[in-house]
Design an enzyme around this catalytic site. Structure first.
Site, PDB file in Angstrom:
ATOM      1  N   GLY A   1       5.615  -8.148  -4.190  1.00  0.00           N
ATOM      2  CA  GLY A   1       6.630  -8.781  -4.748  1.00  0.00           C
ATOM      3  C   GLY A   1       7.023  -8.778  -6.000  1.00  0.00           C
ATOM      4  O   GLY A   1       8.382  -9.119  -6.327  1.00  0.00           O
TER       5      GLY A   1
ATOM      6  N   CYS B   1       1.990 -12.419  -5.700  1.00  0.00           N
ATOM      7  CA  CYS B   1       2.300 -11.332  -4.736  1.00  0.00           C
ATOM      8  C   CYS B   1       2.613 -10.022  -5.672  1.00  0.00           C
ATOM      9  O   CYS B   1       3.684 -10.005  -6.190  1.00  0.00           O
ATOM     10  CB  CYS B   1       3.213 -11.514  -3.717  1.00  0.00           C
TER      11      CYS B   1
ATOM     12  N   CYS C   1      -0.417  -4.065  -0.635  1.00  0.00           N
ATOM     13  CA  CYS C   1      -0.783  -5.044  -1.274  1.00  0.00           C
ATOM     14  C   CYS C   1      -1.131  -5.072  -2.761  1.00  0.00           C
ATOM     15  O   CYS C   1      -2.211  -4.221  -2.979  1.00  0.00           O
ATOM     16  CB  CYS C   1      -1.963  -6.029  -0.596  1.00  0.00           C
TER      17      CYS C   1
ATOM     18  N   GLU D   1       5.072 -15.143   1.608  1.00  0.00           N
ATOM     19  CA  GLU D   1       4.859 -13.853   2.551  1.00  0.00           C
ATOM     20  C   GLU D   1       4.865 -14.175   3.663  1.00  0.00           C
ATOM     21  O   GLU D   1       4.512 -15.176   4.264  1.00  0.00           O
ATOM     22  CB  GLU D   1       3.499 -13.586   1.871  1.00  0.00           C
TER      23      GLU D   1
END
Length: 272
Positions: A215, A212, A74, A203
């Protein structure tokens, strides 16, 4: 009683828990209760600070989605993780080296309190994403959509569209297609120039978030490999802007992290 810090990175919100002493143990059901935005605290991901198991790293970085599933990466959370370590005086080192399930990350807090995260190297092998196909390709046809796919510690599928205003049904089709056995984060990228994109991400285990980080990295890597983007790209997310740099090997994510509040909650007294 659980003591926590609420933080966010471009609207991607987290709670951070210090578990260096190993006293906190949360079940999947506990995490779901905490993530409930009506009866709990509410968050996209739970970030846990733990002691490192290696002399080569400073801390262990553990991440859970709102549905209680553990994930390996993350990027927005990593920025908040670094600022939390600094504010709580848990370490005076800068940069920090932290271990995750996806490998080692290097976090650098800049003078303006933005954070640069070395996210590591992307993996394009279908077996490592994982993606149910036998042959590695730059793009795949999934449910009638041309999709790029790669892993940055977690699986991503990226679509390039001229209009990213209506994405829910497409994200659901890709996530439920059976191509991604561990689920997938689906990114919808609109290319504004070779140096700037707009991005929305749905997500796995969370739904659409305001930002994100991994992402953003996946989208830039995909666009760069297609020759559509340069090596340094501004990513415009619903929660704000991030900067992604990809040198053809490693990828770096830079952006802010914000403290919201400190608190505590008694899980046993939650109305469930």
């Amino acid at each position: 009683m659980i003591y926590f810090t609420k933080m966010h990175g471009l609207g991607n919100d987290f709670i951070v828990i210090d578990n260096i002493d190993g006293n906190v143990s949360l079940s999947t059901d506990d995490i779901r209760k905490l993530s409930d935005r009506h009866f709990g605290i509410g968050f996209d991901q739970l970030l846990i600070v733990e002691s490192s198991s290696s002399k080569d790293t400073d801390f262990s970085y553990v991440i859970f989605n709102a549905d209680g599933s553990e994930v390996s990466q993350c990027g927005n959370g990593a920025r908040c993780f670094a600022l939390y370590i600094q504010k709580k005086n848990l370490s005076y080192k800068n940069p920090l080296s932290v271990e995750t399930n996806a490998g080692i990350m290097v976090l650098t807090v800049n003078s303006d309190d933005s954070v640069r995260v070395e996210m590591g190297e992307p993996n394009f092998l279908p077996s490592k994403i994982p993606l149910n196909t036998n042959e590695e390709n730059l793009e795949y046809m999934i449910e009638g959509f041309k999709v790029g796919s790669l892993s940055i510690g977690n699986p991503h599928a990226i679509l390039i569209l001229d209009d990213i205003s209506d994405i829910d049904s497409t994200a659901l089709k890709i996530q439920s297609s059976g191509y991604f056995p561990e689920g997938v984060n689906v990114g919808f990228m609109k290319i504004l120039s070779k140096d700037e994109i707009q991005l929305r991400v749905v997500e796995r285990g969370v739904g659409e978030t305001l930002a994100c980080g991994s992402g953003a990295c996946a989208a830039v890597i995909y666009g760069n490999r297609l020759g559509l983007l340069n090596s340094k790209v501004k990513v415009i997310l619903n929660g704000g802007n991030a900067m992604v740099e990809y040198d053809g090997k490693k990828v770096y994510l830079s952006g802010p992290g914000e403290f919201v509040y400190e608190g505590s909650i008694n899980l046993r007294s939650a109305p469930y």
